[in-house]
Design a protein around this motif. Structure first.
Motif, PDB file in Angstrom:
ATOM      1  N   GLU A   1      -9.648  29.770 -19.390  1.00 38.62           N
ATOM      2  CA  GLU A   1     -10.097  31.078 -18.904  1.00 38.62           C
ATOM      3  C   GLU A   1     -11.228  31.624 -19.770  1.00 38.62           C
ATOM      4  N   GLU A   2     -11.106  31.460 -21.080  1.00 35.75           N
ATOM      5  CA  GLU A   2     -12.133  31.985 -21.988  1.00 35.75           C
ATOM      6  C   GLU A   2     -13.467  31.275 -21.792  1.00 35.75           C
ATOM      7  N   ILE A   3     -13.429  29.948 -21.683  1.00 40.99           N
ATOM      8  CA  ILE A   3     -14.692  29.209 -21.550  1.00 40.99           C
ATOM      9  C   ILE A   3     -15.311  29.431 -20.172  1.00 40.99           C
ATOM     10  N   GLN A   4     -14.490  29.603 -19.151  1.00 39.18           N
ATOM     11  CA  GLN A   4     -15.035  29.880 -17.815  1.00 39.18           C
ATOM     12  C   GLN A   4     -15.862  31.161 -17.795  1.00 39.18           C
ATOM     13  N   ASN A   5     -15.551  32.086 -18.701  1.00 35.64           N
ATOM     14  CA  ASN A   5     -16.321  33.326 -18.778  1.00 35.64           C
ATOM     15  C   ASN A   5     -17.716  33.113 -19.356  1.00 35.64           C
ATOM     16  N   GLU A   6     -17.955  31.964 -19.990  1.00 35.48           N
ATOM     17  CA  GLU A   6     -19.225  31.694 -20.660  1.00 35.48           C
ATOM     18  C   GLU A   6     -20.072  30.630 -19.961  1.00 35.48           C
ATOM     19  N   ILE A   7     -19.429  29.693 -19.284  1.00 36.41           N
ATOM     20  CA  ILE A   7     -20.139  28.528 -18.759  1.00 36.41           C
ATOM     21  C   ILE A   7     -20.488  28.720 -17.288  1.00 36.41           C
ATOM     22  N   VAL A   8     -21.588  28.133 -16.855  1.00 30.40           N
ATOM     23  CA  VAL A   8     -22.039  28.226 -15.463  1.00 30.40           C
ATOM     24  C   VAL A   8     -21.741  26.937 -14.704  1.00 30.40           C
ATOM     25  N   ALA A   9     -21.935  25.790 -15.346  1.00 31.10           N
ATOM     26  CA  ALA A   9     -21.699  24.497 -14.688  1.00 31.10           C
ATOM     27  C   ALA A   9     -20.230  24.356 -14.292  1.00 31.10           C
TER      28      ALA A   9
END
Length: 353
Positions: free
Chosen positions: A133-141
């Motif tokens: 969940e945390e990384i999905q908030n930062e990554i676009v791909a």
């Protein structure tokens, strides 16, 4: 005239056109015989020779013919040590994901546990969900979760079931088969639990990597796990990648949907992946280290071309050290890697790599 090329172990060698063509013919004939599929045509073999003999160190496809690149093992290619094909760079999983996206131009990426297997993820699934969940908030791909089914971890001494190899050595054949079946069902339950939870946490998909590494029961367990994930998450992106060109018959007679899975080749494996509910299939052809790049690549392209031909799913062929014609060495030489990739796109017509 001699051309620089490679052996299956990465050694650089010189070969004449006649020698390269002879190995191309032998490689495609071997695949055709083993898989009972068509060999490459004379035009395709000539095109393969042109790719292998290209004098440039790095080759590529024409602009507009690029394919999607998917990645396995996640951040471990940065953070892992050399024994795990990594670079030993100390960084977090977020930093590794963003570097792949923003510096390396990765089309997709994935989150992975240090052990990269379903079983060790289960007890820490809450942590993995939070990280996803945390990384999905930062990554676009598109950001997936990746893990191997790795059913070997369910056998003693790591798991609760007897090791089939040990049982067979003691001539306990029925016990060996029963152990494989029990482990397969356990694997399917764990896949359903882990994959459903991580998709619910926001993962864009799940990558099952090195499926059937523990043989035919591993394949069946993974297919049943994919079935369950598809039921629970109807819109999930599910990538099913294999461990080898032929499913090892450790059990020997275990079935999926009425089909004995032992001995199936890529063009047969993909049909079961489709039935189970996979979105994308990752076929594999293993490299013979004692043969040339020409032999290995011709053989790999022959298998994958037929798989793509019969598949209703997009095929993202597995390409890396020891598979897809690429030499089996820790850091695969870029000249061999790009030639193998180009051949898979232009001759086998894969949808991705």
């Amino acid at each position: 005239m001699a051309f620089y090329t490679r052996m299956g172990d990465g050694k650089r060698v010189e070969m004449t056109k006649e020698a390269i063509m002879a190995d191309i013919q032998a490689g495609t004939a071997d695949a055709a015989d083993m898989g009972e599929i068509p060999a490459l045509t004379s035009d395709e073999m000539e095109a393969l020779f042109e790719i292998i003999s290209d004098k440039n160190r790095i080759v590529g496809v024409e602009p507009g013919h690029e394919v999607v690149l998917t990645y396995d093992i996640g951040q471990l290619d940065f953070t892992g040590d050399n024994g795990n094909s990594g670079n030993g760079v100390d960084m977090g999983r977020l930093e590794a994901a963003l570097l792949h996206e923003r510096a390396l131009g990765a089309d997709t990426f994935e989150l992975a546990h240090a052990d990269y297997s379903i079983k060790p993820v289960k007890p820490v699934i809450a942590n993995e969900m939070q990280t996803m969940e945390e990384i999905q908030n930062e990554i676009v791909a598109p950001y997936f979760y990746g893990a191997m089914p790795n059913m070997g971890l369910y056998y003693a001494p790591d798991g609760p079931y007897g090791n089939p190899a040990d049982l067979m050595r003691e001539f306990k054949l029925e016990e060996s088969m029963a152990s494989s079946e029990a482990a397969s069902e356990h694997l399917a339950r764990d896949i359903e639990f882990v994959a459903t939870k991580i998709i619910q946490a926001g993962a864009d998909g799940f990558n099952f990597d090195t499926t059937a590494s523990a043989g035919d029961a591993d394949f069946v367990g993974t297919l049943k796990g994919v079935e369950a994930l598809r039921r629970n998450c109807p819109d999930a992106y599910i990538n099913l990648g294999m461990a080898g060109e032929s499913v090892m018959g450790i059990h020997g007679s275990i079935e999926y949907d009425g089909q004995i899975v032992a001995g199936l080749y890529p063009h047969q494996q993909v049909k079961l992946a489709q039935k189970a509910g996979a979105s994308v299939f990752g076929p594999v052809v293993n490299t013979n280290t004692s043969k040339s790049l020409a032999w290995n690549l011709a053989r790999a392209v022959t298998f994958i071309k037929e798989c793509v031909k019969v598949s209703e799913l997009p095929c993202h062929v597995n390409m890396g050290m020891g598979v897809g014609g690429i030499p089996m060495c820790e850091t695969a030489p870029i000249d061999a890697v790009t030639r193998c990739n180009k051949a898979m796109v232009e001759i086998a017509h894969v949808d991705g790599i």
